[in-house]
Design an enzyme around this catalytic site. Structure first.
Site, PDB file in Angstrom:
ATOM      1  N   CYS A 129      -8.181   1.448  -0.954  1.00 49.39           N
ATOM      2  CA  CYS A 129      -7.666   0.838   0.275  1.00 49.39           C
ATOM      3  C   CYS A 129      -7.548  -0.649  -0.018  1.00 49.39           C
ATOM      4  CB  CYS A 129      -8.651   1.083   1.414  1.00 49.39           C
ATOM      5  SG  CYS A 129      -8.332   0.061   2.856  1.00 49.39           S
ATOM      6  N   ASP A 166     -18.944 -13.846  23.889  1.00 49.32           N
ATOM      7  CA  ASP A 166     -18.179 -13.108  22.868  1.00 49.32           C
ATOM      8  C   ASP A 166     -18.115 -11.651  23.317  1.00 49.32           C
ATOM      9  OD1 ASP A 166     -16.994 -12.084  20.611  1.00 49.32           O
ATOM     10  OD2 ASP A 166     -18.698 -12.435  19.280  1.00 49.32           O
ATOM     11  N   TYR A 178     -23.463 -11.621  25.132  1.00 45.51           N
ATOM     12  CA  TYR A 178     -22.904 -10.576  24.260  1.00 45.51           C
ATOM     13  C   TYR A 178     -23.226 -10.930  22.797  1.00 45.51           C
ATOM     14  CZ  TYR A 178     -19.991 -10.189  28.475  1.00 45.51           C
ATOM     15  OH  TYR A 178     -19.526 -10.108  29.776  1.00 45.51           O
ATOM     16  N   CYS A 226     -11.690 -11.100  21.356  1.00 45.27           N
ATOM     17  CA  CYS A 226     -10.938 -10.207  20.476  1.00 45.27           C
ATOM     18  C   CYS A 226      -9.773  -9.581  21.238  1.00 45.27           C
ATOM     19  CB  CYS A 226     -11.855  -9.142  19.892  1.00 45.27           C
ATOM     20  SG  CYS A 226     -12.688  -8.162  21.143  1.00 45.27           S
ATOM     21  N   CYS A 233      -1.316   6.169   6.928  1.00 43.77           N
ATOM     22  CA  CYS A 233      -2.679   5.823   7.331  1.00 43.77           C
ATOM     23  C   CYS A 233      -2.740   5.243   8.733  1.00 43.77           C
ATOM     24  CB  CYS A 233      -3.271   4.862   6.304  1.00 43.77           C
ATOM     25  SG  CYS A 233      -4.795   4.062   6.808  1.00 43.77           S
ATOM     26  N   GLN A 274     -20.471  -7.798  11.139  1.00 41.23           N
ATOM     27  CA  GLN A 274     -19.042  -8.130  11.045  1.00 41.23           C
ATOM     28  C   GLN A 274     -18.458  -7.621   9.736  1.00 41.23           C
ATOM     29  OE1 GLN A 274     -17.105  -9.669  13.199  1.00 41.23           O
ATOM     30  NE2 GLN A 274     -18.538 -10.523  14.690  1.00 41.23           N
ATOM     31  N   CYS A 323       0.839  -1.206   0.000  1.00 46.05           N
ATOM     32  CA  CYS A 323       0.000   0.000   0.000  1.00 46.05           C
ATOM     33  C   CYS A 323       0.871   1.252   0.000  1.00 46.05           C
ATOM     34  CB  CYS A 323      -0.903  -0.009   1.228  1.00 46.05           C
ATOM     35  SG  CYS A 323      -1.866   1.500   1.378  1.00 46.05           S
ATOM     36  N   CYS A 373      -3.500  -0.271   8.928  1.00 47.63           N
ATOM     37  CA  CYS A 373      -2.822  -1.570   8.968  1.00 47.63           C
ATOM     38  C   CYS A 373      -1.492  -1.377   9.693  1.00 47.63           C
ATOM     39  CB  CYS A 373      -2.494  -2.075   7.571  1.00 47.63           C
ATOM     40  SG  CYS A 373      -3.912  -2.398   6.514  1.00 47.63           S
TER      41      CYS A 373
HETATM   42  N1  SAH Z   1     -21.488 -11.954  19.177  1.00 49.57           N
HETATM   43  C1  SAH Z   1     -21.742 -10.796  18.336  1.00 49.57           C
HETATM   44  C2  SAH Z   1     -21.232  -9.459  18.899  1.00 49.57           C
HETATM   45  C3  SAH Z   1     -19.939  -9.491  19.649  1.00 49.57           C
HETATM   46  S1  SAH Z   1     -19.303  -7.883  20.003  1.00 49.57           S
HETATM   47  C4  SAH Z   1     -21.198 -11.038  16.955  1.00 49.57           C
HETATM   48  O1  SAH Z   1     -20.413 -11.925  16.744  1.00 49.57           O
HETATM   49  O2  SAH Z   1     -21.589 -10.322  16.037  1.00 49.57           O
HETATM   50  C5  SAH Z   1     -19.665  -7.709  21.714  1.00 49.57           C
HETATM   51  C6  SAH Z   1     -21.093  -7.297  21.999  1.00 49.57           C
HETATM   52  O3  SAH Z   1     -21.250  -7.179  23.399  1.00 49.57           O
HETATM   53  C7  SAH Z   1     -21.506  -5.948  21.432  1.00 49.57           C
HETATM   54  O4  SAH Z   1     -22.653  -6.142  20.651  1.00 49.57           O
HETATM   55  C8  SAH Z   1     -21.805  -5.090  22.666  1.00 49.57           C
HETATM   56  O5  SAH Z   1     -22.889  -4.209  22.471  1.00 49.57           O
HETATM   57  C9  SAH Z   1     -22.172  -6.136  23.682  1.00 49.57           C
HETATM   58  N2  SAH Z   1     -21.988  -5.804  25.112  1.00 49.57           N
HETATM   59  C10 SAH Z   1     -21.058  -5.001  25.679  1.00 49.57           C
HETATM   60  N3  SAH Z   1     -21.146  -5.038  27.013  1.00 49.57           N
HETATM   61  C11 SAH Z   1     -22.156  -5.888  27.316  1.00 49.57           C
HETATM   62  C12 SAH Z   1     -22.723  -6.379  28.555  1.00 49.57           C
HETATM   63  N4  SAH Z   1     -22.243  -5.966  29.719  1.00 49.57           N
HETATM   64  N5  SAH Z   1     -23.718  -7.273  28.474  1.00 49.57           N
HETATM   65  C13 SAH Z   1     -24.196  -7.691  27.273  1.00 49.57           C
HETATM   66  N6  SAH Z   1     -23.708  -7.260  26.087  1.00 49.57           N
HETATM   67  C14 SAH Z   1     -22.698  -6.375  26.100  1.00 49.57           C
END
Ligand code: SAH
Length: 462
Positions: free
Chosen positions: A167, A389, A320, A416, A84, A291, A78, A87
């Site tokens: 990009c 998650d 989550y 993550c 930027c 995503q 790039c 990356c």
């Molecule tokens: N599993 C989903 C999103 C994961 S991202 C996917 O794969 O698309 C993490 C998510 O947790 C976000 O949507 C965020 O809004 C939510 N979040 C953050 N804090 C939280 C909490 N205390 N309880 C429940 N959800 C929460």
């Protein structure tokens, strides 16, 4: 405690050998054990550095000259890579990046989680066959330079907008549409928003692309709710790009660097575009979370599904859950799934997506996972499998405690952030669980982001 004297001085030059890479992608060299972080340098390389900043236990340096290159070094393709900052690893071969991410997960689990890495297997990172043009969403600030519109990115540590035609990690359709939108707006004399002066009109352009359906949504984020030359601009754009199914305006009148405002209106076409992850169809609105790399998301969720090891009889909790992506994946193989998420709009999307796919065994609740799940437990509800998650800060401790009381057979942790993952795994291990295996998945090639999915099982006798 005596203050440790740094063995180096600011503005001086040193010849060093790089030993490691930080989680931010900087090379690490040590002088008398004192770590110096140097962007653009790779492990095994030797070079001359200049010390630019000395802190208490570490320093920052700049690479002046490379004397010996790593075999994993590659030319960042790039042309605006350094300006930027989006990356961080383009100068490292793709295989080198995948190895780095695997090593990062392994080291953090050992160091922070104190896990026995002889027992816990961290698999090689699952990467992409073609790790370019993967992003399905472009979101660019718009500015003016010498009277013309520019759209691209903020130069690192500044408010200056650098124009970007292309990009390399972006779907090219998105780049093309941003370019065309900029040119058409320019032709009609559209004024860009000026952040310091808080005047002008067009703040951001966002484009979203369904990689399977090839449907596009374009969103104009503007300071006010008018839209000069609306019909002509939309007609030209949609004529040029028949893939555009939705044109949306979001109004953000505030003096803020938050991109979106509260008001959103559909100007042309549909309110939603659609896309698929695996066999599941998703409706995506301008403000929905979705995503950015659906191809790898499918890989990640298939792994989560494999680790959940469902027979069709299980009750599953997806904590989550966002717009229910993982929940709907799991629902295909489980008896029932309960998703919990804090953002009400995401739960509305999750319900809509369940309906769209004819999935009746997934239910969703709005609230904090650490409040809702303990409540379910108190009411006598159990889960056979819990999937979490969480955002970067990891799981709340009261959620982990509830998991230990609820005793699901399996926990699947999608993370993550390896550091908070390691911290949370330690709690689960101390409470009777064992970490079985860890699969890093490369969701964001050429960046330092590390995503991993972990299989955790209740130990026998617990
Ligand atoms: N599993 C989903 C999103 C994961 S991202 C996917 O794969 O698309 C993490 C998510 O947790 C976000 O949507 C965020 O809004 C939510 N979040 C953050 N804090 C939280 C909490 N205390 N309880 C429940 N959800 C929460």
């Amino acid at each position: 405690m005596a203050k440790i004297q740094a063995p180096i001085n600011k503005n001086e030059y040193y010849d060093v050998t790089f030993e490691d890479l930080t989680h931010e992608g900087a090379g690490v060299a040590k002088i008398d054990g004192f770590p110096i972080f140097v962007p653009d340098a790779l492990p095994t390389e030797k070079g001359k550095i200049k010390i630019v900043n000395v802190k208490k236990g570490f320093a920052f340096g700049r690479l002046i000259e490379l004397h010996e290159e790593s075999k994993d070094r590659t030319n960042a393709p790039c042309p605006i890579y350094k300006q930027c900052g989006g990356c961080q690893l383009q100068h490292l071969s793709y295989q080198g990046q995948l190895d780095f991410k695997q090593k990062q997960v392994r080291e953090v689990l050992a160091r922070i989680g104190k896990l026995d890495m002889e027992r816990v297997k961290v698999h090689p990172t699952l990467g992409m066959n073609d790790p370019w043009n993967y992003r399905n969403k472009a979101q660019v600030p718009v500015g003016e330079r010498e009277g013309g519109l520019v759209a691209g990115f903020y130069q690192q540590r500044s408010h200056e907008i650098i124009d970007m035609e292309k990009c390399l990690i972006q779907q090219s359709e998105n780049d093309n549409i941003v370019q065309a939108a900029k040119e058409i707006c320019q032709k009609y004399g559209v004024k860009a928003y000026n952040e310091p002066k808080h005047n002008g009109w067009l703040r951001h352009i966002m484009v979203r692309y369904g990689i399977i359906t090839k449907e596009v949504m374009i969103v104009f984020v503007t300071k006010t709710d008018d839209f000069p030359h609306k019909s002509s601009i939309i007609a030209e754009l949609t004529e040029k790009f028949p893939t555009i199914k939705s044109v949306v305006q979001n109004i953000n009148p505030k003096r803020t660097n938050v991109i979106f405002g509260d008001q959103t209106k559909v100007l042309w076409g549909e309110e939603y575009i659609y896309d698929y992850i695996g066999d599941i169809k998703f409706a995506i609105s301008a403000r929905s979370f979705y995503q950015v790399n659906p191809e790898q998301t499918k890989v990640l969720y298939n792994k989560a599904l494999e680790y959940a090891d469902l027979t069709g009889e299980e009750s599953v909790i997806d904590a989550y859950c966002g717009i229910g992506t993982i929940s709907l994946f799991l629902a295909q193989k489980a008896k029932r799934v309960f998703g919990v998420e804090i953002v009400p709009e995401a739960i509305e999307d999750a319900k809509r997506n369940a309906e769209l796919n004819g999935i009746a065994n997934a239910k969703f609740a709005v609230g904090e996972a650490e409040v809702v799940i303990p409540k379910w437990y108190q009411e006598g509800n159990k889960a056979d499998v819990i999937v979490v998650d969480p955002p970067r800060k990891g799981c709340d401790e009261s959620l982990l405690k509830t998991i230990l009381k609820m005793k699901p057979m399996r926990v699947v942790y999608v993370s993550c952030n390896p550091a908070t993952l390691a911290r949370d795994l330690q709690v689960l291990e101390q409470g009777g669980y064992t970490t079985v295996e860890v699969q890093p998945v490369d969701m964001f090639p050429h960046t330092v982001h590390v995503e991993a999915v972990v299989k955790i099982m209740l130990k026998e006798g617990n």
